[in-house]
Design an enzyme around this catalytic site. Structure first.
Site, PDB file in Angstrom:
ATOM      1  NE  ARG A 197      -3.601   0.267   0.180  1.00 20.04           N
ATOM      2  CZ  ARG A 197      -4.611   0.193  -0.681  1.00 20.04           C
ATOM      3  NH1 ARG A 197      -4.928   1.250  -1.409  1.00 20.04           N
ATOM      4  NH2 ARG A 197      -5.277  -0.923  -0.847  1.00 20.04           N
TER       5      ARG A 197
ATOM      6  CG  ASN B  54      -4.561  -5.797  10.086  1.00 21.45           C
ATOM      7  OD1 ASN B  54      -5.023  -6.744   9.458  1.00 21.45           O
ATOM      8  ND2 ASN B  54      -4.275  -5.868  11.372  1.00 21.45           N
TER       9      ASN B  54
ATOM     10  CG  HIS C 101      -6.302  -0.369   3.235  1.00 28.31           C
ATOM     11  ND1 HIS C 101      -5.631   0.825   3.148  1.00 28.31           N
ATOM     12  CD2 HIS C 101      -7.223  -0.370   2.230  1.00 28.31           C
ATOM     13  CE1 HIS C 101      -6.125   1.526   2.142  1.00 28.31           C
ATOM     14  NE2 HIS C 101      -7.084   0.826   1.562  1.00 28.31           N
ATOM     15  CB  CYS C 102      -0.858  -1.807   5.677  1.00 28.86           C
ATOM     16  SG  CYS C 102      -1.665  -0.755   6.886  1.00 28.86           S
ATOM     17  CB  ILE C 103      -0.166  -6.355   3.239  1.00 28.74           C
ATOM     18  CG1 ILE C 103      -1.512  -7.077   3.369  1.00 28.74           C
ATOM     19  CG2 ILE C 103       0.491  -6.162   4.605  1.00 28.74           C
ATOM     20  CD1 ILE C 103      -1.396  -8.509   3.871  1.00 28.74           C
TER      21      ILE C 103
END
Length: 374
Positions: free
Chosen positions: A96, A355, A357-359
């Protein structure tokens, strides 16, 4: 395909905009976890969590996972056959933040925005001392996707942005104006650059993100713009929790804001899990590295259900706390009735600092340079 020379100009000047995550996708990109001072026990538990996310994505849309040559065999053994693997060096696994923000024009053509990346704060409050490989990821992804690319001078990560897809972007002052990023530019200059590189006409500045968030307040951990006028906001009713005032500040701003069509945003509160903390065993599996962020037992984890991810027909929700998981999934399901809610145990991702969304990073539906529909 080789990396393309950055384009002159800006997306806004060329008629491009950043779509909402809820708009149609051509696919998703991820990075494979490996870094020993982020992921415990040689990243084996994180690999299981990343695989669960990958399985949920590839069942709905194409998925490409970038992985180092040293870990390619492990990734191939763990991931479903339908996942495309590409070899690519990176410093960590936060696609992300290091991948491109893709913008589209009215004809559906796509271009990539390659933000300047400095490990969430450079020498001031960055999380590791060498981020050169991460800063090169966006250009590599853009080249593999056949997209022309803008190189943005603003220090910015994808997790520091959310948009309604129709002219409004959401950021936090804590992040964009942090001393290790763009404090020297000032808010007005940063706002002009955000508009120029996302095609937005309105920037909503929220004061702060989630308490103890090592990204220095990424907006995607505080809230999720899950539809054109729908915002899900991390919330706690506990007045003694440090997050309470942060969420209340954000709510006060959001309640005053209208979109560019003078419509208010519908704001739903998501319960905050925990508070959650790193255990002795979890901390013991992390290998400290010079200049890296120390991860110690008792550290508060910046858990948030807003850190979910939208794919075609689905919403991937991190499961973080049995006391609040069901309520969070119910609220999200009620808010997004046309999507299947897929809960994924995600504590191992949270231990690394982010989490689901971040990956992940979406590639919006559109056209390649050749005009071939995607």
């Amino acid at each position: 395909m080789g990396e393309l020379t950055p384009l002159p100009g800006t997306p806004a000047a060329d008629g491009y905009r950043m779509p909402g995550e809820f708009e149609a996708h051509a696919g998703t990109w991820m990075l494979w976890p490996e870094r020993g001072d982020t992921w415990r026990d040689d990243a084996a538990p994180a690999e299981q969590a990343f695989t669960a996310v990958a399985e949920a994505i590839v069942a709905a849309e194409p998925l490409t996972v970038a992985v180092s040559a040293a870990r390619r065999a492990r990734a191939r053994a763990a991931l479903p056959a339908g996942v495309t693997l590409v070899e690519m060096e990176s410093d960590d696994a936060w696609m992300r933040d290091v991948g491109p923000t893709v913008v589209v024009d009215a004809a559906g053509d796509r271009r990539a925005v390659d933000w300047t990346f400095n490990a969430w704060g450079g020498d001031v409050h960055g999380l590791y001392p060498d981020w050169r490989a991460d800063d090169a990821v966006a250009a590599k992804v853009a080249a593999l996707e056949g997209m022309e690319r803008y190189r943005a001078p603003l220090i910015q990560e994808g997790g520091g942005l959310h948009t309604d897809g129709k002219g409004t972007v959401f950021v936090t002052e804590e992040c964009v104006l942090s001393t290790g990023r763009n404090a020297g530019l000032g808010r007005q200059t940063c706002e002009e650059m955000l508009k120029a590189y996302t095609g937005a006409e309105q920037v909503v500045w929220l004061p702060r993100g989630v308490f103890a968030d090592e990204t220095t307040g990424h907006v995607d951990n505080l809230l999720h713009v899950a539809g054109p006028n729908l915002i899900l906001l991390t919330w706690t009713d506990d007045p003694w929790d440090p997050q309470h005032v942060r969420s209340a500040e954000a709510l006060a701003v959001l309640e005053r804001v209208h979109d560019l069509y003078d419509q208010p945003f519908r704001i739903l509160k998501l319960p905050m899990p925990g508070p959650l903390h790193m255990s002795d065993r979890e901390a013991g599996g992390v290998v400290a590295a010079p200049g890296g962020k120390p991860r110690e037992a008792g550290d508060r984890l910046a858990g948030s259900y807003a850190n979910f991810y939208l794919v075609e027909g689905r919403v991937l929700v991190p499961l973080l706390d049995p006391r609040t998981d069901d309520d969070a999934c119910r609220i999200i399901a009620d808010a997004l009735p046309d999507r299947e809610v897929v809960g994924i145990p995600a504590r191992e991702i949270l231990l690394g600092g982010g989490n689901i969304h971040c990956i992940t990073q979406q590639i919006p539906a559109g056209q390649t340079l050749s005009g071939k529909p995607q």
